[in-house]
Design an enzyme around this catalytic site. Structure first.
Site, PDB file in Angstrom:
ATOM      1  N   GLY A 197      -8.046  -8.033  -8.527  1.00 57.24           N
ATOM      2  CA  GLY A 197      -9.153  -8.716  -7.881  1.00 57.24           C
ATOM      3  C   GLY A 197      -9.845  -9.718  -8.779  1.00 57.24           C
TER       4      GLY A 197
ATOM      5  CB  VAL B 232      -6.362 -12.674  -5.784  1.00 57.00           C
ATOM      6  CG1 VAL B 232      -5.029 -12.528  -6.486  1.00 57.00           C
ATOM      7  CG2 VAL B 232      -7.475 -12.019  -6.595  1.00 57.00           C
TER       8      VAL B 232
ATOM      9  CG  ASN C 158     -13.378   1.660  -4.174  1.00 58.12           C
ATOM     10  OD1 ASN C 158     -13.735   0.580  -3.733  1.00 58.12           O
ATOM     11  ND2 ASN C 158     -12.470   2.409  -3.576  1.00 58.12           N
TER      12      ASN C 158
ATOM     13  CG  HIS D 230      -5.240   3.717   1.002  1.00 55.11           C
ATOM     14  ND1 HIS D 230      -4.963   2.377   0.812  1.00 55.11           N
ATOM     15  CD2 HIS D 230      -6.494   3.916   0.532  1.00 55.11           C
ATOM     16  CE1 HIS D 230      -6.011   1.793   0.240  1.00 55.11           C
ATOM     17  NE2 HIS D 230      -6.953   2.700   0.062  1.00 55.11           N
TER      18      HIS D 230
ATOM     19  CB  SER E  59      -9.161   0.420  -0.082  1.00 59.26           C
ATOM     20  OG  SER E  59      -8.675   0.528  -1.390  1.00 59.26           O
TER      21      SER E  59
ATOM     22  CG  ASP F  25      -2.294   0.576   0.942  1.00 58.92           C
ATOM     23  OD1 ASP F  25      -2.357   1.801   0.785  1.00 58.92           O
ATOM     24  OD2 ASP F  25      -3.291  -0.172   0.880  1.00 58.92           O
TER      25      ASP F  25
END
Length: 649
Positions: free
Chosen positions: A440, A445, A431, A343, A513, A307
């Protein structure tokens, strides 16, 4: 003779000679007399026009009308009771007064099954009729349809992000040349203290406007236009420690400062006294972390957070000792603990916030956290580098609250390589309120979508703008911004998630997130404390990764009223995932399973006494002794939730 002149557009126009006007008998008339007669004529013409006008009434708007497939008998008797095709709807609308059919858009690709309505007679059932009508008429039509008609406004579309578009990302093609005014907005917190560094945004009017409050707590916004009534939205976003505010159609003044009072996070009942008194976020409680024994703290498991870094100045994060600044590795790879965005610190707090007496409790406070700093400015190549670090360090679980615009073959190969080494990658779904973003969307994953819960944030905060239309009896809803699709494995809390931000503060943020770290934290607990992962039967391997993902999926319970494309298997349950006894013998969510195409009570019937003893879906993932295959495992795999990828099963 007429004179020829040029207009501004350059076209030749005729203008009369400037000769005096004459009366009917040839005598000259003064200009005043001519003007007076002309004015009288104009007034008479205006009066005549008013008499011929029509009274002001509600304007007709475009609506979309389409047939639904619900059987008419279930909705009582009506003139629409028989199943309708698109042409039948059009004919019925043409026969109704005060409705003007504008267009009919038929899609021939979809036909109703044989024997079900007009499609068996060759009439297309898919499509819409576009008709103009008033809102009142649309309401009457919807009521008359008795559930068999779709009636909805033909909305205007704009190029907008699903989340509130930040004004500084909105640009105008031409400079604004109209009137401007300054609007002052003071933001205050507890006791009326001014709050600096608060972002304030206005929407509506000629252009949006944004500003940040100064040390005096005042934001000076440029209003494009002279009328504050054109403002359709006010967004106030504090940097830390306070709830945001979103006011639709705000009543603002240009003559005096406008004042907004923000509510401290600690004033919310579930966070009372925080941070001096330790609190647990609503997401952790929703996943029943509060019922997990205190000794389950994730010791012995390594978790990587790829991140923006993690601020070890924060008292909840000062136990973090390892990391790698990927973007700055040629200069100083040890600057992973500088988090300019906040974040990564927020994600790390959800996973492993450590101090039980202060701040927020994380899922696995004793897990060994490694921070891979990739933002701002990270690229695929640097993510590959970060995953290589994870392989070398023997990381067990990786949290990737990030995404790209398109898949990368090179990155996919590295993700597979990490999986082969026993590294489990958990990623945010995205998002953009569209298809699941990469990574994703990778089959290797675990993709996590975001949900929220009514009552876990102030109704006047911006979090309320994320509420979807699928609120269930417990108040759970899918976040409007969350990506969806068959790649979604599970969902987790991603609205109004309170966690740590630099330097030593807290903030409530939204996003997938924020959802992914909830599942990453639970994954760390499962690896550390579920017996089968402590035995030699599951060494570091891709099978170990898939088993972990299976445990997380099958521990989940359906929430919200959405389908698996939005929530996957549902919200993971910490007690079930850890193989711990469940307090309630009859899980309320078992009755909801019918919404997933699974008969209510199927798990109890298939799993026998184990389910009735309170193990619920946990029996489907082997909650028996370590190394054994629970009887329900094969049953659960025979009834996968529709649309979900098997992902290695």
């Amino acid at each position: 003779m007429p004179k020829h002149t040029k207009s501004a557009a350059g076209e030749a126009q005729e203008t009369p000679d400037a000769t005096p006007a004459t009366g009917g008998n040839g005598s000259k008339r003064t200009a005043a007399e001519g003007a007076r007669d002309s004015g009288a004529d104009s007034a008479a013409a205006s009066a005549a026009a008013i008499a011929r006008g029509r009274p002001v009434a509600e304007r007709k708007k475009k609506y979309l009308v389409a047939p639904r497939t619900a059987p008419g008998g279930a909705f009582g008797v009506s003139s629409w009771a028989a199943p309708l095709g698109l042409s039948a709807v059009q004919q019925a609308l043409n026969a109704l007064p005060d409705i003007d059919v504008v267009d009919t858009i038929a899609t021939r690709g979809g036909m109703a099954p044989a024997g079900f309505g007009p499609a068996s007679m060759g009439d297309a059932t898919d499509g819409v009729v576009v008709a103009r009508m008033t809102d009142q008429k649309a309401g009457e039509l919807l009521q008359r349809g008795q559930g068999q008609l779709l009636v909805e406004r033909d909305q205007h579309l704009e190029l907008l992000d699903p989340m509130l578009r930040r004004p500084d990302l909105v640009s105008s093609l031409t400079p604004y040349q109209g009137p401007q005014a300054e609007l002052l907005l003071a933001v205050v917190g507890s006791g009326g203290a001014p709050l600096p560094e608060v972002e304030v945004s206005l929407f509506g009017g000629a252009l949006p406007s944004t500003a940040v409050t100064g040390p005096d707590g005042v934001a000076r916004l440029r209003l494009y236009g002279e009328d504050a009534h054109t403002i359709s939205g006010l967004y106030v976003k504090p940097r830390t420690d306070y709830w945001s505010l979103y006011q639709r159609d705000p009543d603002l003044s240009l003559d005096e400062p406008n004042v907004v009072m923000l509510r401290p996070l600690a004033d919310w009942p579930a966070l009372r006294g925080m941070p001096q008194q330790s609190a647990m976020g609503w997401g952790a409680r929703a996943m029943r972390l509060d019922q997990v024994p205190q000794q389950f703290r994730g010791r012995g498991v390594k978790v990587a957070v790829i991140d923006s870094g993690a601020a070890t100045t924060h008292d909840n994060l000062n136990q973090i000792r390892a990391g790698f600044d990927v973007i700055n590795k040629k200069v100083d790879r040890s600057t992973w603990n500088v988090d300019t965005l906040g974040h990564g610190s927020h994600c790390a707090g959800v996973i492993a916030a450590a101090d039980p007496a202060w701040g927020i409790r994380g899922f696995a406070p004793e897990a060994e956290i490694h921070v891979c700093k990739l933002f701002p400015g990270g690229q695929v190549s640097q993510l590959i580098d970060a995953l290589e670090y994870c392989i070398e360090q023997g990381i067990d679980v990786v949290n990737m609250s990030l995404g790209g615009s398109s898949p990368s073959e090179a990155l996919e190969r590295q993700i597979v390589r990490a999986k082969q080494a026993g590294v489990a990658c958990i990623a945010a779904a995205g998002n953009s309120a569209a298809a699941v973003q990469y990574p994703g969307s990778s089959p290797h994953v675990l993709a996590v979508a975001a949900i929220g819960k009514i009552g876990e944030f102030p109704p006047d905060s911006y979090h309320a703008e994320t509420i979807g239309s699928d609120v269930d009896m417990q108040g759970y809803f899918t976040a409007r911004f969350s990506c969806f699709g068959p790649q979604v494995d599970v969902c987790a809390p991603g609205v109004a998630v309170v966690s740590s931000v630099p330097p030593n503060n807290f903030a409530a943020w939204d996003g997938t997130s924020m959802a992914a770290p909830h599942v990453t934290g639970l994954a760390a607990l499962v690896l550390a404390h579920r017996p089968e992962f402590q035995s030699m039967a599951l060494p570091r391997s891709p099978e170990r990764v898939e088993r972990l993902f299976q445990v997380l999926r099958m521990s989940a319970r359906p929430v919200t009223l959405s389908d698996p494309n939005r929530i996957g298997y549902g919200l993971p349950d910490a007690l079930v995932a850890l193989g711990l006894p469940v307090a309630q013998p009859g899980m309320a969510w078992q009755a909801v399973s019918a919404g997933f195409g699974i008969p209510a009570g199927m798990f109890a019937a298939a799993l026998g006494d184990g389910a009735r003893m309170g193990m619920g879906m946990g029996m489907g993932v082997g909650t028996g002794p370590a190394g054994t295959n629970a009887p329900g495992q094969a049953v659960a795999m025979q009834y996968p939730f529709g649309g979900l990828r098997p992902s290695g099963w």
